[in-house]
Design a protein around this motif. Structure first.
Motif, PDB file in Angstrom:
ATOM      1  N   HIS A  13      -6.800  33.427  29.506  1.00  0.00           N
ATOM      2  CA  HIS A  13      -6.202  33.168  30.966  1.00  0.00           C
ATOM      3  C   HIS A  13      -6.768  32.020  31.570  1.00  0.00           C
ATOM      4  O   HIS A  13      -6.429  32.171  32.852  1.00  0.00           O
ATOM      5  CB  HIS A  13      -6.404  34.612  31.573  1.00  0.00           C
ATOM      6  N   LEU A  14      -7.577  31.265  31.129  1.00  0.00           N
ATOM      7  CA  LEU A  14      -7.974  30.107  31.763  1.00  0.00           C
ATOM      8  C   LEU A  14      -7.308  28.858  31.493  1.00  0.00           C
ATOM      9  O   LEU A  14      -7.015  28.598  30.320  1.00  0.00           O
ATOM     10  CB  LEU A  14      -9.605  29.853  31.528  1.00  0.00           C
ATOM     11  N   GLY A  15      -6.875  28.043  32.407  1.00  0.00           N
ATOM     12  CA  GLY A  15      -6.312  26.715  31.942  1.00  0.00           C
ATOM     13  C   GLY A  15      -7.147  25.868  31.039  1.00  0.00           C
ATOM     14  O   GLY A  15      -6.530  25.102  30.308  1.00  0.00           O
ATOM     15  N   CYS A  16      -8.317  25.948  31.275  1.00  0.00           N
ATOM     16  CA  CYS A  16      -9.195  25.030  30.485  1.00  0.00           C
ATOM     17  C   CYS A  16      -9.431  25.807  29.072  1.00  0.00           C
ATOM     18  O   CYS A  16      -9.858  25.013  28.122  1.00  0.00           O
ATOM     19  CB  CYS A  16     -10.609  24.820  31.081  1.00  0.00           C
ATOM     20  N   TYR A  17      -8.807  26.794  28.727  1.00  0.00           N
ATOM     21  CA  TYR A  17      -8.433  27.334  27.420  1.00  0.00           C
ATOM     22  C   TYR A  17      -7.071  27.514  26.904  1.00  0.00           C
ATOM     23  O   TYR A  17      -6.704  28.265  26.250  1.00  0.00           O
ATOM     24  CB  TYR A  17      -9.080  28.799  27.304  1.00  0.00           C
ATOM     25  N   GLY A  18      -6.301  26.651  27.555  1.00  0.00           N
ATOM     26  CA  GLY A  18      -4.892  26.787  27.084  1.00  0.00           C
ATOM     27  C   GLY A  18      -3.850  27.433  28.208  1.00  0.00           C
ATOM     28  O   GLY A  18      -2.629  27.132  27.766  1.00  0.00           O
ATOM     29  N   ASP A  19      -4.134  28.072  29.022  1.00  0.00           N
ATOM     30  CA  ASP A  19      -3.329  28.906  29.694  1.00  0.00           C
ATOM     31  C   ASP A  19      -2.423  27.809  30.755  1.00  0.00           C
ATOM     32  O   ASP A  19      -3.283  27.101  31.264  1.00  0.00           O
ATOM     33  CB  ASP A  19      -3.788  30.051  30.532  1.00  0.00           C
ATOM     34  N   ASP A  20      -1.358  28.208  30.809  1.00  0.00           N
ATOM     35  CA  ASP A  20      -0.280  27.232  31.940  1.00  0.00           C
ATOM     36  C   ASP A  20       0.270  27.770  32.995  1.00  0.00           C
ATOM     37  O   ASP A  20       1.116  27.315  33.665  1.00  0.00           O
ATOM     38  CB  ASP A  20       0.774  26.698  31.031  1.00  0.00           C
ATOM     39  N   ARG A  21      -0.366  29.050  33.439  1.00  0.00           N
ATOM     40  CA  ARG A  21       0.044  29.708  34.642  1.00  0.00           C
ATOM     41  C   ARG A  21      -0.649  29.136  36.027  1.00  0.00           C
ATOM     42  O   ARG A  21      -0.426  29.862  37.019  1.00  0.00           O
ATOM     43  CB  ARG A  21      -0.184  31.422  34.497  1.00  0.00           C
ATOM     44  N   GLY A  22      -1.506  28.467  35.821  1.00  0.00           N
ATOM     45  CA  GLY A  22      -2.498  28.129  37.012  1.00  0.00           C
ATOM     46  C   GLY A  22      -3.318  29.111  37.845  1.00  0.00           C
ATOM     47  O   GLY A  22      -3.588  29.184  38.907  1.00  0.00           O
ATOM     48  N   LEU A  23      -3.956  30.221  36.857  1.00  0.00           N
ATOM     49  CA  LEU A  23      -4.593  31.094  37.282  1.00  0.00           C
ATOM     50  C   LEU A  23      -6.099  30.686  37.867  1.00  0.00           C
ATOM     51  O   LEU A  23      -6.729  31.380  38.622  1.00  0.00           O
ATOM     52  CB  LEU A  23      -4.693  32.246  36.337  1.00  0.00           C
ATOM     53  N   THR A  24      -6.518  29.598  37.154  1.00  0.00           N
ATOM     54  CA  THR A  24      -8.103  29.231  37.424  1.00  0.00           C
ATOM     55  C   THR A  24      -8.317  28.102  37.802  1.00  0.00           C
ATOM     56  O   THR A  24      -8.946  27.019  37.013  1.00  0.00           O
ATOM     57  CB  THR A  24      -8.811  29.720  36.168  1.00  0.00           C
ATOM     58  N   PRO A  25      -7.510  27.251  38.842  1.00  0.00           N
ATOM     59  CA  PRO A  25      -7.559  25.998  39.055  1.00  0.00           C
ATOM     60  C   PRO A  25      -9.038  25.540  39.518  1.00  0.00           C
ATOM     61  O   PRO A  25      -9.522  24.262  39.267  1.00  0.00           O
ATOM     62  CB  PRO A  25      -6.762  25.923  40.386  1.00  0.00           C
ATOM     63  N   VAL A  26     -10.009  26.306  40.219  1.00  0.00           N
ATOM     64  CA  VAL A  26     -11.078  26.118  40.306  1.00  0.00           C
ATOM     65  C   VAL A  26     -12.150  25.991  39.292  1.00  0.00           C
ATOM     66  O   VAL A  26     -12.737  24.891  39.061  1.00  0.00           O
ATOM     67  CB  VAL A  26     -11.841  27.339  41.454  1.00  0.00           C
ATOM     68  N   ILE A  27     -11.920  26.821  38.426  1.00  0.00           N
ATOM     69  CA  ILE A  27     -12.830  26.631  37.012  1.00  0.00           C
ATOM     70  C   ILE A  27     -12.524  25.743  36.190  1.00  0.00           C
ATOM     71  O   ILE A  27     -13.257  25.051  35.607  1.00  0.00           O
ATOM     72  CB  ILE A  27     -12.891  28.079  36.303  1.00  0.00           C
ATOM     73  N   ASP A  28     -11.189  25.439  36.163  1.00  0.00           N
ATOM     74  CA  ASP A  28     -10.392  24.499  35.193  1.00  0.00           C
ATOM     75  C   ASP A  28     -10.968  23.008  35.728  1.00  0.00           C
ATOM     76  O   ASP A  28     -11.415  22.056  34.933  1.00  0.00           O
ATOM     77  CB  ASP A  28      -8.842  24.373  35.299  1.00  0.00           C
TER      78      ASP A  28
END
Length: 536
Positions: free
Chosen positions: A87-102
């Motif tokens: 569920h993290l963008g930096c792990y391939g998710d494309d829904r924009g749920l974690t912009p800060v962590i990304d």
């Protein structure tokens, strides 16, 4: 938004993106997204089935220290409860749920195949605190204690490194009463008044409360600390996105879907007893996603607050991970603590060393028992001899075939669920420990390269040699965990304070009947004059 769930100073979607950009400017080394981070690590060749397995927990391949910076003056260790890696963008998710962590991950080390030691909180965090597997700690069941004969990371940092250790948590499973305070000068939940949730349901401390209290705790400690200029270890455990799932529509790009159940513990309990519809699943998944995005925002606020308090983050080591994931019906179950499939054990692990300027992505499988040795090494403290994890520097620096990282072990023994698993970068075997060792039906094996969802069980198929290799290797790890076991203890729920009991009920770990029984017996002890052992 459901009545009673209003937030103070909540950012809208544009604000979340702006927060991510602000963090990029504040943190050293954040690069443009177009720059590809370095990738290292490779999956072990599974044709080595006849190789003699090196004894588990032996030292990893030695390498020169990673030359990012001197010893960190602050180690920030963030655990986000129930956060699935996918569920993290930096792990391939494309829904924009974690912009800060990304954005944070761009100049950090991202471990793409980090694995939790268990699929529920107490066992997993106990492993992170001690670099020992749950079975070695004997912290597997609901009433198990982390006993004082285990050396925790906080104790090591305090006694050998001179660190002041502070902790703020929101899950009663890692409370003082269960032994998790060892080594901390201050270790506490946010104030009772900060609890929030659905009306007429169980209340929790959300990410806003945890962030604000963590910053208050840190800033107050700096003003009053007894050891001037001592470095600080700050542990922050967010309970979002653990259920109950609270809605955050102001952060989401689409409205909350319809469904028969909301995210309250009361209704989730009813839903878990039924067959959910597609609408039910869509709504719960939306609620879970909104919790992920909400927590991401407040992680950003935490980092910003620390920057304001310190003036610079150059000499800070950051570690961000999760204790486990969430089922979300990938394998029949919504929650966690039921099995060891990837949705429950594959977790994010993002590490930024003090002064680090470039990002790296590591494919080599690593375990959460490796977190404590890595923090200790960064603090220039030798790893204790009974810690079972490894310093992660060898794989970061390209020692991709360091044999200590070929396999990652997990286990679960909670109520009627009893499993263990062994994972490489591309293969995974799961054993049901309630069945006999030689029973083929006890095993599942998956090729994660072609079947990341673990849908096709290959065990007992055409590759008998590989089956035997994984079965026997898993057995060797299992035996090593048992052989290293010591300590262990149980707690009577009547020994817990009311706040901890209510936290455990709010998160679904104890039922109403258990809560009321514990309260009654606790009250009787108080009347009998035994208040000293029970606390306030």
């Amino acid at each position: 938004m459901i009545e009673g769930l209003a937030r103070v100073d909540t950012l809208n979607r544009t604000g979340v993106v702006a927060l991510g950009l602000a963090l990029a400017a504040a943190l050293p080394g954040c690069r443009d997204r177009s720059e590809a981070p370095t990738s290292t690590g490779a999956s072990p060749e599974m044709s080595r089935g006849d190789d003699v397995l090196r004894p588990p927990f032996a030292d990893a391949v030695k390498s020169n220290p990673i030359d990012f910076a001197p010893r960190p003056s602050l180690v920030l260790f963030i655990v986000i409860d129930t956060l699935r890696a996918d569920h993290l963008g930096c792990y391939g998710d494309d829904r924009g749920l974690t912009p800060v962590i990304d954005r944070f991950a761009e100049a950090s080390v991202v471990f793409e195949n980090a694995v939790a030691t268990s699929s529920w909180t107490k066992s997993s965090v106990a492993s992170m605190f001690t670099s020992r597997y749950p079975g070695s700690l004997q912290v597997l069941g609901r009433g198990d204690l982390l006993t004082e004969d285990n050396l925790t990371l906080a104790e090591l940092l305090d006694t050998a490194g001179g660190y002041d250790c502070l902790g703020v948590y929101a899950n009663g499973n890692v409370s003082t009463k269960f032994g998790f305070r060892q080594g901390f000068q201050k270790y506490t939940m946010p104030p009772h008044r900060t609890r929030t949730g659905y009306p007429n349901d169980f209340l929790v401390h959300d990410a806003e409360a945890v962030t604000n209290y963590a910053l208050e705790t840190y800033e107050t400690w700096l003003e009053r600390r007894p050891r001037a200029d001592a470095p600080v270890f700050l542990f922050v455990h967010y309970v979002d996105p653990h259920d109950p799932y609270l809605p955050h529509p102001e952060l989401m790009d689409r409205p909350e879907p319809p469904g028969r159940f909301d995210g309250s513990r009361t209704q989730l309990r009813d839903m878990d007893a039924l067959e959910p519809t597609a609408e039910d699943i869509a709504r719960i998944e939306w609620l879970y996603e909104s919790e992920v995005k909400y927590c991401d925002m407040w992680v950003g606020r935490l980092i910003q607050g620390l920057q304001r308090a310190r003036g610079s983050l150059d000499d800070v080591m950051f570690v961000l991970t999760a204790d486990h994931g969430e089922g979300l019906w990938d394998h029949a179950f919504r929650a966690h603590g039921r099995d060891l499939y990837e949705e429950q054990t594959h977790v994010p692990l993002i590490v930024r060393y003090a002064g680090q300027r470039e990002g790296r992505r590591i494919q080599t499988p690593v375990s959460l028992v490796d977190v404590a040795p890595s923090i200790a090494e960064a603090a220039r403290i030798p790893k204790p001899s009974d810690w079972q994890g490894f310093d992660l520097r060898p794989v970061i620096e390209g020692e991709e075939r360091a044999r200590g990282f070929d396999y990652v072990y997990s286990e679960l023994r909670l109520q009627s669920y009893d499993f263990e698993a062994l994972r490489t970068a591309d293969q995974k075997v799961i054993r049901n420990r309630s069945m006999k060792f030689n029973d083929k039906a006890a095993y599942e094996r998956y090729d994660l390269r072609v079947d990341p969802g673990e849908k096709e069980n290959l065990f007992g198929g055409r590759d008998a040699k590989r089956d035997v290799h994984f079965r026997d290797t898993l057995a060797s790890y299992s035996q090593a965990v048992v052989d290293a076991a010591h300590g262990g203890g149980k707690i009577d729920y009547a020994d817990l304070d009311v706040a901890t009991l209510e936290s455990l009920r709010a998160l679904g770990y104890i039922g109403d009947d258990e809560l009321e029984d514990a309260k009654k017996r606790r009250a009787q002890r108080m009347r009998d004059g035994d208040s000293g052992r029970n606390g306030k």
